[in-house]
Scaffold this motif. Structure first.
Motif, PDB file in Angstrom:
ATOM      1  N   HIS A 193     -16.937   0.586  29.457  1.00 15.67           N
ATOM      2  CA  HIS A 193     -15.995   1.213  28.532  1.00 15.67           C
ATOM      3  C   HIS A 193     -15.913   2.720  28.739  1.00 15.67           C
ATOM      4  O   HIS A 193     -15.007   3.373  28.223  1.00 15.67           O
ATOM      5  CB  HIS A 193     -16.367   0.895  27.077  1.00 15.67           C
ATOM      6  N   LEU A 194     -16.861   3.284  29.468  1.00 17.67           N
ATOM      7  CA  LEU A 194     -16.796   4.714  29.773  1.00 17.67           C
ATOM      8  C   LEU A 194     -15.833   4.999  30.920  1.00 17.67           C
ATOM      9  O   LEU A 194     -15.490   6.156  31.167  1.00 17.67           O
ATOM     10  CB  LEU A 194     -18.192   5.243  30.146  1.00 17.67           C
ATOM     11  N   PHE A 195     -15.375   3.961  31.604  1.00 14.95           N
ATOM     12  CA  PHE A 195     -14.584   4.173  32.816  1.00 14.95           C
ATOM     13  C   PHE A 195     -13.216   3.501  32.781  1.00 14.95           C
ATOM     14  O   PHE A 195     -12.473   3.592  33.751  1.00 14.95           O
ATOM     15  CB  PHE A 195     -15.364   3.663  34.032  1.00 14.95           C
ATOM     16  N   SER A 196     -12.877   2.813  31.692  1.00 13.68           N
ATOM     17  CA  SER A 196     -11.582   2.128  31.656  1.00 13.68           C
ATOM     18  C   SER A 196     -11.017   2.121  30.242  1.00 13.68           C
ATOM     19  O   SER A 196     -11.757   2.184  29.260  1.00 13.68           O
ATOM     20  CB  SER A 196     -11.719   0.682  32.158  1.00 13.68           C
ATOM     21  N   LEU A 197      -9.693   2.054  30.148  1.00 10.97           N
ATOM     22  CA  LEU A 197      -8.995   1.932  28.877  1.00 10.97           C
ATOM     23  C   LEU A 197      -8.646   0.471  28.632  1.00 10.97           C
ATOM     24  O   LEU A 197      -8.510  -0.306  29.574  1.00 10.97           O
ATOM     25  CB  LEU A 197      -7.716   2.770  28.885  1.00 10.97           C
ATOM     26  N   LYS A 247     -24.500  10.097  32.740  1.00 15.21           N
ATOM     27  CA  LYS A 247     -25.177  10.282  34.030  1.00 15.21           C
ATOM     28  C   LYS A 247     -26.086   9.099  34.326  1.00 15.21           C
ATOM     29  O   LYS A 247     -26.138   8.602  35.455  1.00 15.21           O
ATOM     30  CB  LYS A 247     -25.977  11.582  34.018  1.00 15.21           C
ATOM     31  N   ARG A 248     -26.800   8.609  33.287  1.00 14.36           N
ATOM     32  CA  ARG A 248     -27.678   7.447  33.487  1.00 14.36           C
ATOM     33  C   ARG A 248     -26.861   6.209  33.859  1.00 14.36           C
ATOM     34  O   ARG A 248     -27.259   5.429  34.730  1.00 14.36           O
ATOM     35  CB  ARG A 248     -28.488   7.170  32.220  1.00 14.36           C
ATOM     36  N   ILE A 249     -25.738   6.021  33.187  1.00 13.08           N
ATOM     37  CA  ILE A 249     -24.891   4.861  33.469  1.00 13.08           C
ATOM     38  C   ILE A 249     -24.350   4.932  34.891  1.00 13.08           C
ATOM     39  O   ILE A 249     -24.336   3.925  35.613  1.00 13.08           O
ATOM     40  CB  ILE A 249     -23.741   4.757  32.441  1.00 13.08           C
ATOM     41  N   TRP A 294     -14.184  13.801  27.288  1.00 14.59           N
ATOM     42  CA  TRP A 294     -14.291  13.231  25.951  1.00 14.59           C
ATOM     43  C   TRP A 294     -15.348  12.138  25.931  1.00 14.59           C
ATOM     44  O   TRP A 294     -15.446  11.345  26.857  1.00 14.59           O
ATOM     45  CB  TRP A 294     -12.946  12.664  25.494  1.00 14.59           C
ATOM     46  N   ALA A 295     -16.118  12.087  24.860  1.00 12.62           N
ATOM     47  CA  ALA A 295     -17.100  11.018  24.667  1.00 12.62           C
ATOM     48  C   ALA A 295     -16.457   9.915  23.832  1.00 12.62           C
ATOM     49  O   ALA A 295     -15.484  10.149  23.105  1.00 12.62           O
ATOM     50  CB  ALA A 295     -18.336  11.558  23.960  1.00 12.62           C
TER      51      ALA A 295
END
Length: 285
Positions: free
Chosen positions: A42-46, A104-106, A75-76
């Protein structure tokens, strides 16, 4: 200038007006640790099926969020799930130090899973079309020459993963549709570990109507073949040497294959296999 003014308007929406806040009694906010373990993509796609809000509770139209070419970079995201464990709302806000460390961990986990040694390259998320044109040109030049260049392949993959990590999967607001295939092509021609790792991001893009469904169907078949499982859409053929005829790789429920192919925009399997000299005759339901 017009694009700059549009960015200012969208940012003011994210940081500005107040509306109804997420229903905290009905939805549960996902912790940072759960986000890292359960929902890294979810951090990389809408997702067209999710409601996006700013930290004041104002609903953000997805088209506005898509127009933020650096939304994934600056944005977070706070994730809210319903009682069935489905992400229903995402709140966009300015990132904290903890958010940056989490991302960064992900990224490192995804890179380890994909077994790639990523070389960081800063990406201008506002000019992805230019970079994707360069990647596509390098890829096609190598393949049209008939001489495989592993260094060119490695560099293209490095750039594509940097794009996904820094900018997220692009959309129609950012690049022409044909350039989605450039990202797909680089991932498709990489290793099975890379395909498996970044497949969820590309699949979400197809579900949103950006990446072509037939492209993601071909990747899914390729992944199933990678791990010795029957394919679904019949896109994968093989032969042991150039002197042998092509064969269709093992197919799941072949009597229903043309129904599945039609759903993703592929021609009937009989027609497709003619290109490989394969005579396919199985009665379809």
């Amino acid at each position: 200038m017009r694009k700059f003014l549009l960015q200012i308007l969208i940012i003011s929406l994210i940081t500005g007006c107040k509306n109804d806040k997420p229903d905290s009694e009905r939805l549960t906010r996902i912790s940072q640790s759960e986000k890292e373990e359960k929902y890294p993509y979810h951090l990389f796609s809408l997702d067209n099926n999710i409601t996006y809000r700013n930290d004041k509770g104002d609903i953000l139209p997805l088209d506005s969020v898509k127009s933020l070419t650096n939304w994934n970079k600056k944005w977070a995201q706070d994730l809210y799930e319903n009682e069935n464990g489905e992400i229903e709302e995402i709140v966009l806000r300015k990132p904290t130090k903890e958010d940056l460390e989490l991302k960064k961990r992900i990224q490192e986990k995804l890179e380890n899973k994909a077994k790639v040694n990523l070389r960081y390259v800063p990406i201008d998320c506002a000019n992805l079309s230019v970079l994707l044109t360069q990647i596509d040109s390098a890829d096609q030049e190598m393949r049209n020459s008939g001489i495989y260049d592993p260094e060119a392949d490695k560099e293209n993959l490095n750039l594509v993963i940097n794009i996904l990590n820094q900018c997220g999967m692009p959309n129609w607001e950012q690049v022409p549709r044909y350039q989605f295939s450039t990202i797909w092509l680089v991932i498709q021609h990489s290793s099975k570990e890379v395909r498996k790792t970044y497949f969820p991001i590309l699949k979400q893009s197809a579900e949103n109507g950006d990446l072509r469904k037939k492209d993601i169907a071909m990747m899914e078949d390729r992944m199933l073949m990678d791990y010795g499982k029957p394919q679904i859409y019949g896109t994968q053929v093989y032969r042991k040497s150039s002197s042998e005829p092509w064969k269709l790789y093992d197919l799941k429920n072949p009597e229903m294959v043309n129904i599945r192919r039609k759903e993703v925009g592929l021609e009937p399997l009989e027609q497709y296999l003619e290109n490989f000299g394969i005579d396919y005759q199985i009665e379809q339901e």
